[in-house]
Motif scaffolding. Structure first.
Motif, PDB file in Angstrom:
ATOM      1  N   THR A 164     -34.390  -4.662   7.903  1.00  0.00           N
ATOM      2  CA  THR A 164     -33.746  -4.275   9.512  1.00  0.00           C
ATOM      3  C   THR A 164     -32.692  -3.489   9.554  1.00  0.00           C
ATOM      4  O   THR A 164     -32.528  -2.965  10.828  1.00  0.00           O
ATOM      5  CB  THR A 164     -33.891  -5.496  10.403  1.00  0.00           C
ATOM      6  OG1 THR A 164     -33.061  -6.341   9.800  1.00  0.00           O
ATOM      7  CG2 THR A 164     -35.353  -6.252  10.297  1.00  0.00           C
ATOM      8  N   SER A 165     -31.694  -3.370   8.659  1.00  0.00           N
ATOM      9  CA  SER A 165     -30.612  -2.802   8.762  1.00  0.00           C
ATOM     10  C   SER A 165     -30.634  -1.253   8.097  1.00  0.00           C
ATOM     11  O   SER A 165     -29.829  -0.437   8.455  1.00  0.00           O
ATOM     12  CB  SER A 165     -29.567  -3.515   7.855  1.00  0.00           C
ATOM     13  OG  SER A 165     -29.114  -4.786   8.430  1.00  0.00           O
ATOM     14  N   MET A 166     -31.849  -1.072   7.806  1.00  0.00           N
ATOM     15  CA  MET A 166     -32.347   0.497   7.314  1.00  0.00           C
ATOM     16  C   MET A 166     -31.912   1.503   8.302  1.00  0.00           C
ATOM     17  O   MET A 166     -31.151   2.435   8.012  1.00  0.00           O
ATOM     18  CB  MET A 166     -33.709   0.657   6.624  1.00  0.00           C
ATOM     19  CG  MET A 166     -33.657  -0.025   5.308  1.00  0.00           C
ATOM     20  SD  MET A 166     -32.632   0.854   4.133  1.00  0.00           S
ATOM     21  CE  MET A 166     -31.735  -0.645   3.759  1.00  0.00           C
ATOM     22  N   PRO A 167     -32.182   1.132   9.587  1.00  0.00           N
ATOM     23  CA  PRO A 167     -31.558   2.197  10.735  1.00  0.00           C
ATOM     24  C   PRO A 167     -30.259   2.553  10.823  1.00  0.00           C
ATOM     25  O   PRO A 167     -29.812   3.502  10.664  1.00  0.00           O
ATOM     26  CB  PRO A 167     -32.174   1.814  11.996  1.00  0.00           C
ATOM     27  CG  PRO A 167     -33.311   0.869  11.332  1.00  0.00           C
ATOM     28  CD  PRO A 167     -33.040   0.310  10.168  1.00  0.00           C
ATOM     29  N   GLU A 168     -29.458   1.271  10.553  1.00  0.00           N
ATOM     30  CA  GLU A 168     -27.923   1.306  10.531  1.00  0.00           C
ATOM     31  C   GLU A 168     -27.348   2.155   9.359  1.00  0.00           C
ATOM     32  O   GLU A 168     -26.477   3.164   9.524  1.00  0.00           O
ATOM     33  CB  GLU A 168     -27.430   0.110  10.612  1.00  0.00           C
ATOM     34  CG  GLU A 168     -27.455  -0.458  12.030  1.00  0.00           C
ATOM     35  CD  GLU A 168     -28.634  -1.564  12.227  1.00  0.00           C
ATOM     36  OE1 GLU A 168     -28.637  -2.374  13.087  1.00  0.00           O
ATOM     37  OE2 GLU A 168     -29.580  -1.293  11.622  1.00  0.00           O
ATOM     38  N   LEU A 169     -28.212   2.029   8.251  1.00  0.00           N
ATOM     39  CA  LEU A 169     -27.566   2.625   6.948  1.00  0.00           C
ATOM     40  C   LEU A 169     -28.167   3.829   7.107  1.00  0.00           C
ATOM     41  O   LEU A 169     -27.032   4.819   6.885  1.00  0.00           O
ATOM     42  CB  LEU A 169     -28.722   1.970   5.951  1.00  0.00           C
ATOM     43  CG  LEU A 169     -28.304   2.630   4.328  1.00  0.00           C
ATOM     44  CD1 LEU A 169     -26.780   2.467   4.187  1.00  0.00           C
ATOM     45  CD2 LEU A 169     -29.188   1.897   3.364  1.00  0.00           C
ATOM     46  N   ALA A 170     -29.310   4.425   7.574  1.00  0.00           N
ATOM     47  CA  ALA A 170     -29.552   5.934   7.634  1.00  0.00           C
ATOM     48  C   ALA A 170     -28.786   6.602   8.604  1.00  0.00           C
ATOM     49  O   ALA A 170     -28.061   7.514   8.267  1.00  0.00           O
ATOM     50  CB  ALA A 170     -30.870   5.963   8.100  1.00  0.00           C
ATOM     51  N   THR A 171     -28.459   6.000   9.765  1.00  0.00           N
ATOM     52  CA  THR A 171     -27.798   6.559  10.842  1.00  0.00           C
ATOM     53  C   THR A 171     -26.054   6.747  10.473  1.00  0.00           C
ATOM     54  O   THR A 171     -25.567   7.780  10.574  1.00  0.00           O
ATOM     55  CB  THR A 171     -27.821   5.873  12.028  1.00  0.00           C
ATOM     56  OG1 THR A 171     -29.107   5.828  12.331  1.00  0.00           O
ATOM     57  CG2 THR A 171     -26.939   6.448  13.305  1.00  0.00           C
ATOM     58  N   SER A 172     -25.683   5.836   9.848  1.00  0.00           N
ATOM     59  CA  SER A 172     -24.170   5.693   9.445  1.00  0.00           C
ATOM     60  C   SER A 172     -23.913   6.682   8.222  1.00  0.00           C
ATOM     61  O   SER A 172     -23.053   7.413   8.121  1.00  0.00           O
ATOM     62  CB  SER A 172     -23.704   4.359   9.014  1.00  0.00           C
ATOM     63  OG  SER A 172     -23.629   3.492  10.348  1.00  0.00           O
ATOM     64  N   VAL A 173     -24.766   6.618   7.318  1.00  0.00           N
ATOM     65  CA  VAL A 173     -24.708   7.334   6.215  1.00  0.00           C
ATOM     66  C   VAL A 173     -24.854   8.810   6.476  1.00  0.00           C
ATOM     67  O   VAL A 173     -23.930  10.003   6.143  1.00  0.00           O
ATOM     68  CB  VAL A 173     -25.738   7.073   4.943  1.00  0.00           C
ATOM     69  CG1 VAL A 173     -25.817   8.309   3.924  1.00  0.00           C
ATOM     70  CG2 VAL A 173     -25.500   5.766   4.263  1.00  0.00           C
ATOM     71  N   VAL A 174     -25.968   9.319   7.155  1.00  0.00           N
ATOM     72  CA  VAL A 174     -26.048  10.522   7.804  1.00  0.00           C
ATOM     73  C   VAL A 174     -24.735  11.061   8.720  1.00  0.00           C
ATOM     74  O   VAL A 174     -24.287  12.225   8.520  1.00  0.00           O
ATOM     75  CB  VAL A 174     -27.131  10.677   8.662  1.00  0.00           C
ATOM     76  CG1 VAL A 174     -27.375  12.034   9.684  1.00  0.00           C
ATOM     77  CG2 VAL A 174     -28.539  10.713   7.865  1.00  0.00           C
ATOM     78  N   ALA A 175     -24.368  10.147   9.624  1.00  0.00           N
ATOM     79  CA  ALA A 175     -23.074  10.475  10.350  1.00  0.00           C
ATOM     80  C   ALA A 175     -21.876  10.591   9.568  1.00  0.00           C
ATOM     81  O   ALA A 175     -21.087  11.602   9.772  1.00  0.00           O
ATOM     82  CB  ALA A 175     -22.866   9.209  11.213  1.00  0.00           C
ATOM     83  N   ALA A 176     -21.683   9.935   8.269  1.00  0.00           N
ATOM     84  CA  ALA A 176     -20.528   9.988   7.366  1.00  0.00           C
ATOM     85  C   ALA A 176     -20.539  11.464   6.754  1.00  0.00           C
ATOM     86  O   ALA A 176     -19.582  12.265   6.587  1.00  0.00           O
ATOM     87  CB  ALA A 176     -20.557   8.953   6.634  1.00  0.00           C
ATOM     88  N   VAL A 177     -21.982  11.786   6.199  1.00  0.00           N
ATOM     89  CA  VAL A 177     -22.304  13.131   5.578  1.00  0.00           C
ATOM     90  C   VAL A 177     -21.848  14.329   6.752  1.00  0.00           C
ATOM     91  O   VAL A 177     -21.218  15.088   6.262  1.00  0.00           O
ATOM     92  CB  VAL A 177     -23.536  13.466   5.053  1.00  0.00           C
ATOM     93  CG1 VAL A 177     -23.742  14.757   4.702  1.00  0.00           C
ATOM     94  CG2 VAL A 177     -23.916  12.244   4.045  1.00  0.00           C
ATOM     95  N   LYS A 178     -22.103  14.093   7.971  1.00  0.00           N
ATOM     96  CA  LYS A 178     -21.685  15.134   9.038  1.00  0.00           C
ATOM     97  C   LYS A 178     -20.446  15.004   9.488  1.00  0.00           C
ATOM     98  O   LYS A 178     -19.757  15.771  10.308  1.00  0.00           O
ATOM     99  CB  LYS A 178     -22.531  15.066  10.148  1.00  0.00           C
ATOM    100  CG  LYS A 178     -24.060  15.534   9.717  1.00  0.00           C
ATOM    101  CD  LYS A 178     -25.046  15.376  11.138  1.00  0.00           C
ATOM    102  CE  LYS A 178     -26.311  16.130  10.574  1.00  0.00           C
ATOM    103  NZ  LYS A 178     -27.302  16.022  11.965  1.00  0.00           N
ATOM    104  N   LYS A 179     -19.522  14.007   8.911  1.00  0.00           N
ATOM    105  CA  LYS A 179     -18.083  13.733   9.232  1.00  0.00           C
ATOM    106  C   LYS A 179     -18.045  13.337  10.989  1.00  0.00           C
ATOM    107  O   LYS A 179     -16.989  13.521  11.391  1.00  0.00           O
ATOM    108  CB  LYS A 179     -17.374  14.828   8.943  1.00  0.00           C
ATOM    109  CG  LYS A 179     -17.290  15.471   7.465  1.00  0.00           C
ATOM    110  CD  LYS A 179     -16.350  16.648   7.380  1.00  0.00           C
ATOM    111  CE  LYS A 179     -16.315  17.093   5.851  1.00  0.00           C
ATOM    112  NZ  LYS A 179     -15.702  18.215   5.500  1.00  0.00           N
ATOM    113  N   ARG A 180     -18.988  12.412  11.119  1.00  0.00           N
ATOM    114  CA  ARG A 180     -19.078  11.966  12.613  1.00  0.00           C
ATOM    115  C   ARG A 180     -18.476  10.429  12.283  1.00  0.00           C
ATOM    116  O   ARG A 180     -19.477   9.420  12.446  1.00  0.00           O
ATOM    117  CB  ARG A 180     -20.391  12.013  13.173  1.00  0.00           C
ATOM    118  CG  ARG A 180     -20.957  13.431  13.467  1.00  0.00           C
ATOM    119  CD  ARG A 180     -19.992  14.442  14.113  1.00  0.00           C
ATOM    120  NE  ARG A 180     -19.325  13.517  15.352  1.00  0.00           N
ATOM    121  CZ  ARG A 180     -18.131  13.790  15.829  1.00  0.00           C
ATOM    122  NH1 ARG A 180     -17.363  14.923  15.254  1.00  0.00           N
ATOM    123  NH2 ARG A 180     -17.878  13.424  16.836  1.00  0.00           N
TER     124      ARG A 180
END
Length: 320
Positions: free
Chosen positions: A222-238
Motif C-alpha cells: 500500500t506504500s507503493m504509491p508513495e514510493l513511486a511518487t517520491s522516487v519520481v519526484a526525486a528524479v525530477k528534483k522536486r
C-alpha cells in the motif's frame, strides 16, 4: 507464476501513475499559488494514502484489526526508512523550514499520540474522533497559511520559493492538471490494490501471520504509491513533493485512516507489539534530527534510513 506477473504489471502501473500525479500536482501548485510542499502534504498525500485507507477500512469491517493497525505502522516505517532513504540517495532532499517547525513535529506528535492510545491494544471511537478533529484542523491550517504566505511577496523565503518554482513545467490548461492528478491517483490505487492482492496470496502461502502480513507485505504494497511518487519526484528534483508526500502520508495514515476506520468500527489488535510503534517513533525522531543538522537530507542519511529499515525488517522476520 500468475501472482508474479501481477506484481510486475502493478509496478508498471504505479510508475506511470506517479509520473502523471507529480506533473499535474506541480503544475497546479504553481498555477493556483499554493506551494508544492503544501500540495505534497495534502493532495498528493491523500491520494497516495488511499490504498492504506481502503485496506484498513476493509480489514476493520471484516474483523482483521491486526491487518489494519499493522498496515498503518508498517507503511509509516516503510515511508521514511525505504522511500525517503531511496529518494535521498537519488537526489539529496532540500529541507524547508516549515517541515522542521511544523509538519515533522506534527508527524511525531500523532505517532506518540497513537502509541499512548494503543497501549491497551484498542483504538476506540472517541480516540478515532480525536484523530479526525486533529486532521481537519491541520489541513485547514496548511491551506490557509499557504495562501497567506503567497500574498507576502516581499518575504525573502517566498521569493526563494518563487525562484524554485520557475523550474516547474506549467501544463497547457488547468483541466490537464486535474486530469493528470485524477488519472494518476486512480492508477496508484488500482496498481497498489493489484500489488497487495498478489503479495498477500504469496505471503499466505509462505505461512505468514495476519499481523506479520500487515506490518510487512501489505504495508509495503500500500506504500507503493508513495514510493513511486517520491522516487519520481526525486528524479525530477522536486524535493518538496518527495518529502511532503512522505511526511503528509505518515500524518494521514494515523489521523485519517485510523480515525475513519476506528470511528466506523473500534479497532482491537492485541497481536501488534508496542515495539513496532517504538520503531516508528524512533525513525521519525531520526528524520527530525537529520533535518536539524543541515539544509538537506544527504545521501549518507538516506543510507542510514535504509539500514534502519533493514534492521526492523530483520527483527520482524526473526523467529524470536
Amino acid at each position: 507464476m500468475m501472482e508474479i506477473v501481477g506484481l510486475l504489471i502493478s509496478l508498471v502501473i504505479l510508475y506511470f501513475s506517479a509520473e502523471g500525479l507529480v506533473s499535474g500536482a506541480s503544475s497546479l501548485a504553481k498555477r493556483v499559488g499554493i506551494s508544492p510542499l503544501v500540495i505534497g502534504l495534502t493532495i498528493v498525500s491523500v491520494g497516495t494514502s488511499a490504498p492504506e485507507l481502503v485496506v484498513s477500512i476493509k480489514a476493520a469491517l471484516h474483523g482483521q484489526s491486526a491487518l489494519s493497525i499493522g498496515n498503518v505502522l508498517g507503511s509509516n516505517f516503510f515511508n521514511i526508512g525505504l522511500i525517503l532513504g531511496l529518494a535521498a540517495i537519488i537526489y539529496p532532499l532540500a529541507v524547508k523550514r516549515q517541515l522542521l517547525k511544523l509538519d515533522v513535529p506534527v508527524m511525531i506528535l500523532t505517532t506518540l499520540l497513537f502509541f499512548l492510545f494503543f497501549l491497551d491494544s484498542v483504538i476506540s471511537r472517541v480516540e478515532a474522533f480525536i484523530f479526525i478533529v486533529m486532521l481537519v484542523s491541520y489541513m485547514a491550517y496548511l491551506l490557509v497559511s499557504s495562501k497567506k504566505k503567497n500574498m507576502k511577496t516581499q518575504d525573502s523565503d517566498s521569493e526563494k520559493e518563487t525562484h524554485l518554482e520557475e523550474g516547474i513545467r506549467l501544463n497547457k490548461h488547468w483541466t490537464l492538471d486535474i486530469l493528470l492528478i485524477g488519472v494518476g491517483l486512480l492508477g496508484l490505487v488500482y496498481g497498489s490494490d493489484l500489488l497487495v492482492e498478489n503479495a498477500v496470496i504469496i505471503a499466505a502461502r509462505l505461512g505468514m501471520s495476519e499481523s506479520m502480513i500487515g506490518l510487512t507485505i501489505v504495508a509495503a504494497g500500500t506504500s507503493m504509491p508513495e514510493l513511486a511518487t517520491s522516487v519520481v519526484a526525486a528524479v525530477k528534483k522536486r524535493a518538496d513533493i518527495a518529502i511532503g508526500n512522505v511526511v503528509g502520508s505518515n500524518i494521514l495514515n494515523i489521523l485519517l485512516i485510523l480515525g475513519v476506520a476506528g470511528f466506523i468500527q473500534p479497532i482491537s489488535a492485541p497481536d501488534i507489539n508496542y515495539i513496532d510503534s517504538l520503531f516508528v517513533i524512533g525513525i521519525s525522531l531520526l528524520l527530525w534530527i537529520f533535518m536539524k543538522r543541515g539544509i538537506r537530507i544527504t545521501r549518507w542519511q538516506g543510507v542510514a534510513f535504509l539500514l534502519f529499515y533493514l534492521v526492523y525488517f530483520s527483527f520482524k522476520l526473526s523467529p524470536v
